[in-house]
Design an enzyme around this catalytic site. Structure first.
Site, PDB file in Angstrom:
ATOM      1  N   VAL A   1       0.838  -1.201   0.000  1.00 17.23           N
ATOM      2  CA  VAL A   1       0.000   0.000   0.000  1.00 17.23           C
ATOM      3  C   VAL A   1       0.876   1.254   0.000  1.00 17.23           C
ATOM      4  O   VAL A   1       0.629   2.203  -0.750  1.00 17.23           O
ATOM      5  CB  VAL A   1      -0.960  -0.012   1.201  1.00 17.23           C
ATOM      6  CG1 VAL A   1      -1.607   1.356   1.405  1.00 17.23           C
ATOM      7  CG2 VAL A   1      -2.031  -1.076   1.007  1.00 17.23           C
ATOM      8  N   GLY A   2       1.905   1.245   0.831  1.00 21.59           N
ATOM      9  CA  GLY A   2       2.840   2.361   0.833  1.00 21.59           C
ATOM     10  C   GLY A   2       3.554   2.502  -0.496  1.00 21.59           C
ATOM     11  O   GLY A   2       3.836   3.621  -0.952  1.00 21.59           O
TER      12      GLY A   2
ATOM     13  N   GLU B   1       9.913  14.347   7.102  1.00 15.65           N
ATOM     14  CA  GLU B   1      10.186  14.765   8.479  1.00 15.65           C
ATOM     15  C   GLU B   1      10.616  13.505   9.208  1.00 15.65           C
ATOM     16  O   GLU B   1       9.801  12.628   9.497  1.00 15.65           O
ATOM     17  CB  GLU B   1       8.934  15.383   9.108  1.00 15.65           C
ATOM     18  CG  GLU B   1       9.241  16.261  10.303  1.00 15.65           C
ATOM     19  CD  GLU B   1       9.390  15.474  11.587  1.00 15.65           C
ATOM     20  OE1 GLU B   1      10.553  15.208  11.971  1.00 15.65           O
ATOM     21  OE2 GLU B   1       8.371  15.115  12.190  1.00 15.65           O
TER      22      GLU B   1
END
Length: 501
Positions: free
Chosen positions: A232-233, A271
């Site tokens: 999915v990522g 980040e």
């Protein structure tokens, strides 16, 4: 609890099937799946609820919906409508604040105290900040006229939405991380696929349900997924219809995402990790130092990328400061997150606690002194506030992110040595300095290569301040106008000046 009773009447709690259940949001529809995965309460280790385990098909459907919404609706150009929808989302979160608070304490292990700050209430303010910013932010800039080849030309720049955004959040502050990506991307006019972390999926899914049920955000503009599948990522970071990837998490995963996005040259915001240093200068108030250092590292059980996990102290004051910090740490109240008297909750999982404990044990084997802590506490995934002294600045515990309530005290010899040690890191996210002389402290801060820096406990973490890091702490900035600009493209225009007839 009253909040759970309220959720039950809305169909979100099903005790017979494993507690809280949430749904995906895909193309404007709330979707349940037969395949689910559990979300644990880290304070007890017990299953709290279940989330749909989306697969490749759902991920592709979400991307396609976001692409369609961007290309076929006026979302990207209708500024007033976007402001209205952001205002609606802000109000929906305020109206459901207490339900969200209970969910945050149960799924994240955040203390009630933290939900009144950066775990919940403060992040809701991010939505309002971007709605208000959009009311005044200049989306065009006049560059004036210039004579070229004997003709006058007027030039201007317009800022427009970057496109479809894949936003992937970490587990430690799920609401803050989701809204720091979602609010500015929506304000910019982008459409979004948002995925929460597998450890804390329910809060992110709850956000999707609020969007579907309480706002006029069009179908496909926001899609919210939960999944345990790596594939999915991969869809979210490699699909050709995705224009921007915004990721918060570990540096190793961030590197993989950056590499995956390179094939289609997606814009990437990262980040990532931190190993921030708190420099205690020789003129600092050591009692204040001890309190600040001890309670900072125990905030959310040390699960914060910007926390100052290295305490740099003058060598001749090392033992004195260690004794004071140890006394403070031994009095940090930890336990049941729902108890308002508790300052620190659990780590997110047994896996994370194993990692933290392993790093502490290896640090002691490498020569660090275990002053206090270094113990698991059950039930749940608690770990005692831990202080390590006489730490070698090149050791694993001083170089690698722990993500636990573990403070490493490192002695230094003079200001230049302190700066050298602080900068001796692959990371550059944050840091701080304590000194009786503010000018001296600021001068030190200017020598530290980090994206944020605190002078004498100053708090920079508000929606109008850019947040991000140097070096392997990431790329780009979240929050502030800079956070909006991560999701904007610039288009330059020029037209000949036609003389009046």
């Amino acid at each position: 609890m009253a909040a759970q009773e309220t959720l039950a009447t809305s169909g979100e709690v099903n005790p017979a099937s494993g507690g809280v259940r949430k749904r995906l949001l895909i193309d404007g529809e709330l979707v349940s799946l037969d395949k689910t995965f559990p979300s644990l309460n880290p304070a007890t280790g017990e299953v709290y609820g279940h989330a749909p385990d989306a697969g490749v098909a759902e991920a592709k459907a979400a991307v396609e919906a976001a692409r369609r919404a961007f290309d076929t609706t006026d979302w990207s150009t209708n500024v007033e409508f976007r402001i209205k929808c952001l205002d609606q989302l802000h109000q929906a979160m305020l109206d459901n604040l207490e339900d969200l608070r209970e969910l945050t304490m149960a799924e994240v292990g955040a203390t009630r105290l933290l939900t009144h700050g950066n775990q919940l209430e403060a992040p809701i303010g991010i939505i309002k900040y971007y709605a208000d910013l959009l009311r005044t932010y200049p989306l065009s800039e006049d560059l004036g006229e210039v004579e070229l080849s004997g003709k006058l030309h007027r030039r201007w720049v317009e800022k427009e939405a970057a496109g479809v955004v894949s936003a992937i959040a970490a587990y430690n502050y799920p609401t803050q991380l989701a809204l720091a990506k979602l609010a500015p991307s929506l304000a910019a006019g982008c459409t979004v696929i948002l995925k929460g972390a597998p450890d804390t999926p329910l809060l992110t899914l709850a956000l999707g349900e609020l969007i579907a049920e309480h706002t006029d955000i069009p179908a496909g503009v926001v899609n919210v997924l939960s999944s345990t599948e790596i594939a999915v990522g991969e869809v979210m970071t490699t699909h050709p219809d995705v224009d921007v990837v915004s990721f918060t998490g570990s540096t190793p995963v961030g590197k993989k995402i950056m590499a995956a996005a390179a094939d289609t040259l997606k814009r990437v915001f990262l980040e990532l990790g931190g190993k921030s240093a708190l420099l205690v200068l020789d003129d600092a108030d050591f009692k204040t130092t001890a309190q600040f250092a001890a309670f900072s590292i125990c905030s959310h059980a040390g699960q914060g990328c910007a926390l100052t996990t290295r305490l740099l102290v003058p060598r001749d004051k090392h033992d004195e400061i260690v004794a004071m910090v140890s006394a403070m740490m031994e009095h940090v109240p930890y336990g049941d997150p729902t108890n308002p008297k508790m300052y620190m909750g659990p780590l997110i999982s047994e896996r994370q606690r194993d990692k933290v404990d392993g790093m502490v044990q290896r640090a002691v084997e490498a020569g660090a002194t275990l002053v206090t802590g270094g113990e698991r506490v059950s039930p749940g995934y608690f770990y005692k506030p831990t202080l390590l002294a006489n730490v070698d600045p090149s050791s694993e515990i001083a170089q690698d992110e722990v993500f636990g309530p573990v403070l490493a005290v490192i002695p230094y010899d003079g200001d230049d040595d302190a700066v050298r040690i602080a900068n001796d890191s692959q990371f550059g996210l944050s840091g701080g300095v304590l000194s009786a002389d503010e000018d001296r402290a600021i001068a030190i801060g200017r020598r530290i290569r980090t994206g944020t820096f605190s002078i004498n406990g100053g708090n920079y973490f508000t929606p109008d301040v850019p947040f991000g890091g140097y070096k392997q702490s990431g790329l780009g900035r979240e929050m502030s106008a800079s956070g909006l600009e991560e999701f904007l493209e610039q288009k330059a225009f020029a037209a000949p000046v036609v003389a009046a007839s």
